[in-house]
Write an enzyme that holds these catalytic residues in place. Structure first.
Site, mmCIF file in Angstrom:
data_model
loop_
_atom_site.group_PDB
_atom_site.id
_atom_site.type_symbol
_atom_site.label_atom_id
_atom_site.label_comp_id
_atom_site.label_asym_id
_atom_site.label_seq_id
_atom_site.Cartn_x
_atom_site.Cartn_y
_atom_site.Cartn_z
ATOM 1 N N LYS A 180 0.826 -1.211 0.000
ATOM 2 C CA LYS A 180 0.000 0.000 0.000
ATOM 3 C C LYS A 180 0.866 1.270 0.000
ATOM 4 C CE LYS A 180 -3.834 -2.374 0.094
ATOM 5 N NZ LYS A 180 -3.311 -3.736 -0.014
HETATM 6 C C1 LIG Z 1 -9.724 -3.287 -1.656
HETATM 7 C C2 LIG Z 1 -9.074 -3.961 -0.487
HETATM 8 N N1 LIG Z 1 -9.810 -4.236 0.621
HETATM 9 C C3 LIG Z 1 -9.282 -4.822 1.691
HETATM 10 C C4 LIG Z 1 -7.957 -5.179 1.739
HETATM 11 C C5 LIG Z 1 -7.445 -5.907 2.928
HETATM 12 O O1 LIG Z 1 -6.429 -5.272 3.616
HETATM 13 P P1 LIG Z 1 -5.345 -6.117 4.442
HETATM 14 O O2 LIG Z 1 -4.483 -6.849 3.467
HETATM 15 O O3 LIG Z 1 -4.588 -5.077 5.214
HETATM 16 O O4 LIG Z 1 -6.081 -7.047 5.351
HETATM 17 C C6 LIG Z 1 -7.135 -4.895 0.614
HETATM 18 C C7 LIG Z 1 -5.698 -5.169 0.544
HETATM 19 O O5 LIG Z 1 -5.016 -6.011 0.808
HETATM 20 C C8 LIG Z 1 -7.713 -4.288 -0.517
HETATM 21 O O6 LIG Z 1 -6.984 -4.022 -1.619
#
Ligand SMILES: Cc1ncc(COP(=O)(O)O)c(C=O)c1O
Length: 384
Positions: A180
């Site tokens: 990110k």
């Molecule tokens: C659109 C979206 N939602 C949710 C997530 C979930 O985040 P995390 O990987 O920090 O759990 C991500 C990324 O990984 C994402 O791109």
């Protein structure tokens, strides 16, 4: 790959966190980062958590999602947007996307909520950092008495009609996973302007404790989803340079997009005027792949990568086709999912690749020319 970028201030803060011995369980950098991230995004409250998925789970639960409730999500997104609803035994309903932004299409949302009536929650995703059409989505959700949680996992610093995303709806969730724009390895944060949601999410992420409560007093069922001090130290430092990162990306994006617009067989997209975005992914579309199928996109991506440019194939199937949703354990309406065909989502999966932000984050103009050159050569080769 030069990602994540390293910085002396990160090191200062990390060392400070290390020497403080206060490494977790609601610690000083965590609380300062919550305040600063909320302020930057124009939100009243923030709760830092272990990841974006965890943040979505807690935000959905705090918004009142119960077993059997319907939750409208775009079909073109990461599975966490939907699985964070499934964990509460709610049922994701898939909405098609706008072919330009690849964000939830408000007119298709309208169709879905009219058809299903009992939609409890709507989750627009600010995909690639491009803000979803919040005014229209909020209007539809309010008519149907549904809450809105923004999945802003990819949208740090993006703004819709002058308002930063994350607390335009009832709550918003960001991710700090390694790829990110702000990256702590893992991590997430929930923003909201609603005190009741803040109180609920805070309690849920802190094993059901309450503000000012006793340590072993648990007023609701909750879990440990707390962020550590090391994550918050790096993130606070990164927040201070986020504006600079975005302006470098903007400058380089203009150069790359102007180059790509002249490449035969490839389409790029410029977001609408009323949004400011963070350039998380630049879409590179191969329209011929809509006709010839996914194989063409995958070949194109491979060829770009062979030329040293880290383009991503992106999603290759709509969420409703993921085998996970057919697992009988979750009792989801898999027959209904099996019959779905959302045209814009299907076409995007077949034909859109993503150029990630870290490829554009450079001071070297020759590198930008290399990106355009690699796309041009790969497109020429696969389309010949
Ligand atoms: C659109 C979206 N939602 C949710 C997530 C979930 O985040 P995390 O990987 O920090 O759990 C991500 C990324 O990984 C994402 O791109």
């Amino acid at each position: 790959m030069d990602w994540p970028r390293l910085d002396p201030l990160d090191e200062d803060y990390l060392l400070k966190a290390y020497r403080s011995r206060r490494w977790g369980t609601r610690s000083p950098f965590v609380e300062e980062f919550e305040r600063e991230f909320a302020r930057y995004h124009g939100a009243k409250h923030a709760v830092a958590v272990t990841g974006g998925t965890a943040g979505l789970m807690l935000a959905y639960l705090a918004a009142g999602v119960k077993p059997g409730d319907k939750v409208a999500v775009p079909a073109y997104t990461f599975i966490a947007t939907a699985s964070a609803a499934v964990v509460w035994r709610a049922v994701p309903l898939f909405v098609d996307v706008d072919p330009q932004t690849l964000n939830m299409d408000p007119s298709d949302l309208d169709r879905v909520v009219e058809k299903h009536e009992d939609v409890k929650l709507v989750v627009p995703v600010h995909f690639a950092g491009i803000p979803a059409e919040m005014d229209e989505i909020l209007k539809i959700a309010r008519v149907h008495d549904a809450s809105v949680v923004e999945d802003a996992a990819q949208a740090h610093g993006s703004a819709y009609r002058g308002r930063r995303v994350g607390a335009i709806g009832d709550a918003g969730v960001f991710s700090f996973q390694l790829s990110k724009l702000m990256a702590a390895g893992e991590g997430g944060i929930v923003l909201t302007n609603r005190y009741d949601l803040y109180e609920a999410v805070w309690s849920l992420h802190h094993v059901g404790r309450r503000f000012e409560g006793e340590w072993y007093e648990h007023v609701r069922i909750g879990w440990n989803f707390r962020m550590t001090e090391f994550q918050a130290a790096v993130l606070l430092s990164q927040l201070k340079r986020l504006d600079n990162v975005i302006s470098t990306l903007e400058r380089n994006w203009r150069i790359v997009v102007e180059g790509l617009e002249r490449v035969d067989g490839v389409e790029v997209f410029r977001p609408p005027k009323h949004v400011d975005w963070n350039f998380y992914f630049t879409y590179v579309k191969l329209p011929k792949a809509v006709e010839y199928g996914l194989g063409l996109k995958l070949k194109f991506v491979k060829m770009v990568r062979e030329r040293g440019v880290n383009i991503l194939e992106g999603y290759v199937k709509p969420l409703y086709k993921q085998p996970a949703l057919r697992d009988p354990y979750w009792s989801l309406p898999s027959e209904f999912y099996g019959k779905l065909y959302l045209k814009n989502t299907e076409e995007a999966c077949a034909s859109v690749a993503w150029l990630p932000h870290y490829e554009l984050l450079t001071e070297d103009e020759a590198r930008l020319e290399k990106i355009v050159g690699a796309v041009k050569e790969a497109a020429r080769e696969v389309l010949s």
